[in-house]
Every structure is written in structure tokens, then in C-alpha cells.
Design a protein around this motif. Structure first.
Motif, PDB file in Angstrom:
ATOM      1  N   TYR A   4       0.831  -1.201   0.000  1.00 41.41           N
ATOM      2  CA  TYR A   4       0.000   0.000   0.000  1.00 41.41           C
ATOM      3  C   TYR A   4       0.869   1.255   0.000  1.00 41.41           C
ATOM      4  CZ  TYR A   4      -3.676   3.244   1.631  1.00 41.41           C
ATOM      5  OH  TYR A   4      -4.558   4.291   1.764  1.00 41.41           O
ATOM      6  N   GLN A  25      -9.139   0.868   2.779  1.00 36.90           N
ATOM      7  CA  GLN A  25      -8.448   1.997   2.149  1.00 36.90           C
ATOM      8  C   GLN A  25      -7.842   1.606   0.810  1.00 36.90           C
ATOM      9  OE1 GLN A  25      -5.980   3.079   5.787  1.00 36.90           O
ATOM     10  NE2 GLN A  25      -6.415   5.095   4.912  1.00 36.90           N
ATOM     11  N   ARG A  26      -7.141   0.478   0.800  1.00 37.56           N
ATOM     12  CA  ARG A  26      -6.417   0.072  -0.401  1.00 37.56           C
ATOM     13  C   ARG A  26      -7.361  -0.195  -1.568  1.00 37.56           C
ATOM     14  NH1 ARG A  26      -1.904  -4.737  -0.925  1.00 37.56           N
ATOM     15  NH2 ARG A  26      -0.810  -3.775  -2.651  1.00 37.56           N
ATOM     16  N   ASN A  48     -10.404   0.918  -2.014  1.00 36.50           N
ATOM     17  CA  ASN A  48     -10.994   2.183  -2.446  1.00 36.50           C
ATOM     18  C   ASN A  48     -10.056   2.917  -3.384  1.00 36.50           C
ATOM     19  OD1 ASN A  48     -11.090   5.337  -1.871  1.00 36.50           O
ATOM     20  ND2 ASN A  48     -13.169   4.506  -1.788  1.00 36.50           N
ATOM     21  N   LEU A  49      -8.795   2.991  -3.006  1.00 32.05           N
ATOM     22  CA  LEU A  49      -7.818   3.678  -3.846  1.00 32.05           C
ATOM     23  C   LEU A  49      -7.655   2.964  -5.189  1.00 32.05           C
ATOM     24  CD1 LEU A  49      -5.842   6.031  -4.040  1.00 32.05           C
ATOM     25  CD2 LEU A  49      -4.130   4.591  -2.945  1.00 32.05           C
ATOM     26  N   LYS A  60       1.269   4.189  -2.921  1.00 34.48           N
ATOM     27  CA  LYS A  60       1.069   5.609  -2.662  1.00 34.48           C
ATOM     28  C   LYS A  60       2.311   6.423  -3.036  1.00 34.48           C
ATOM     29  CE  LYS A  60      -1.832   7.036   0.396  1.00 34.48           C
ATOM     30  NZ  LYS A  60      -2.729   7.330   1.516  1.00 34.48           N
TER      31      LYS A  60
END
Length: 169
Positions: free
Chosen positions: A73, A118-119, A121-122, A77
Motif C-alpha cells: 500500500y 483503504q487500499r 478504495n484507492l 502511494k
């Protein structure tokens, strides 16, 4: 069959299509539930089982999977916010010796669920050009974000197979 690679070794895709990415993201999104389903009822003795001699036990595998996803992750980013960033590898076998690998598996499973929210979604919201962004290892090799999605799907299935092997031993 080589017990180290129960699903074969990773074959990094060169050409990636949108349908591949969608399928990989869907599969990746199921990791927390697949891992929880496989391990939720295990007792302390079962968590110490290994898939082969001198291998990590089930508890270590679970903690490792979560560590790996945190690294993945963060690498993603970095690739999205920097131009071809240099990313560090890590001594996985040394991490497995640290005291946090003795914690109950629920600690890592809860972390994995939150991290995946989170991951995923991104990942679902990346553009085609963002999927092409790269990061680089110290040996000079590069990986595109789209390739890293495939890598993590393989990595998950690889270690889920290890857990299954350990339970069948």
C-alpha cells in the motif's frame, strides 16, 4: 509439487488489460474474509503448524501477509505521488522473529480489514495513467502499479495455500 510454491512462482504480466485489473481488485478485496474464514476457528496448537520443515507457522504467515500489504500500500502511494520512487525491500525472515509476530492473529486480521478498505478504495479509483506509474527496487527493476496488483493477488493465494498445506499436515 514444490511446497514452497504450491501455486507456482509469480509470472509478472507484461501486458495488462482493464478486465485483468478489475478481476484482480475483486479478488484482492476478498482477502480479509478468505483469511478470516480459514483461520478464525484455529486454536493455539494449530497456529503453530507449518507447511514444511523450517517454514513459517500459520501465525507468522498471517502476520507476514499483513506486513506485506502494508508495504504494498505504501509503495503504491509513493508511486502515485513521486516519480518512479526507490522502494526498500525488507528482511521478511527477520521481521517474522519480532515480538509482534507472537500477538494474537486477530490483531493483524483487524488491521488487514481496515487497510484493505483503504487500499481497495484507492485501487478502484485509479486512472489508466495512474495504473502505469512505477516504483523501482534497488536492483533497478521497476514495477507498474497494475503489475503490483497482480503480484499481491498471487502473494495472497500463495500464502493461503501455505496455510491450507499446514492445516493438512
Amino acid at each position: 509439487m514444490d511446497k514452497r510454491y504450491p501455486i507456482e512462482q509469480f509470472d509478472c504480466p507484461i501486458k495488462v488489460q482493464k478486465k485483468d485489473i478489475q478481476a484482480w481488485i475483486k479478488e484482492l478485496s476478498t482477502l480479509p474474509i478468505r483469511l478470516i474464514s480459514l483461520t478464525v476457528s484455529l486454536d493455539e496448537l494449530e497456529l503453530t503448524k507449518t507447511y514444511r520443515e523450517q517454514s513459517w507457522n500459520i501465525r507468522q504467515l498471517i502476520h507476514h501477509i499483513v506486513d506485506s500489504h502494508m508495504k504494498g500500500y505504501l509503495r503504491m502511494k509513493l508511486a502515485l505521488t513521486e516519480e518512479n520512487p526507490l522502494v526498500k525491500t525488507y528482511e521478511e525472515s527477520e521481521w517474522a522473529k519480532l515480538t509482534d509476530y507472537n500477538l494474537p492473529i486477530k490483531v493483524s486480521l483487524q488491521l488487514l480489514e481496515s487497510l484493505h478498505e483503504q487500499r481497495i478504495n484507492l485501487l478502484k479509483n485509479l486512472t489508466t495513467s495512474q495504473l502505469q506509474r512505477t516504483y523501482q527496487y534497488s536492483d533497478g527493476s521497476k514495477m507498474r502499479i497494475e503489475q503490483s496488483i497482480a503480484l499481491y493477488v498471487w502473494h495472497d493465494n500463495h500464502h493461503l495455500a501455505h496455510i491450507q498445506q499446514a492445516l493438512n499436515n
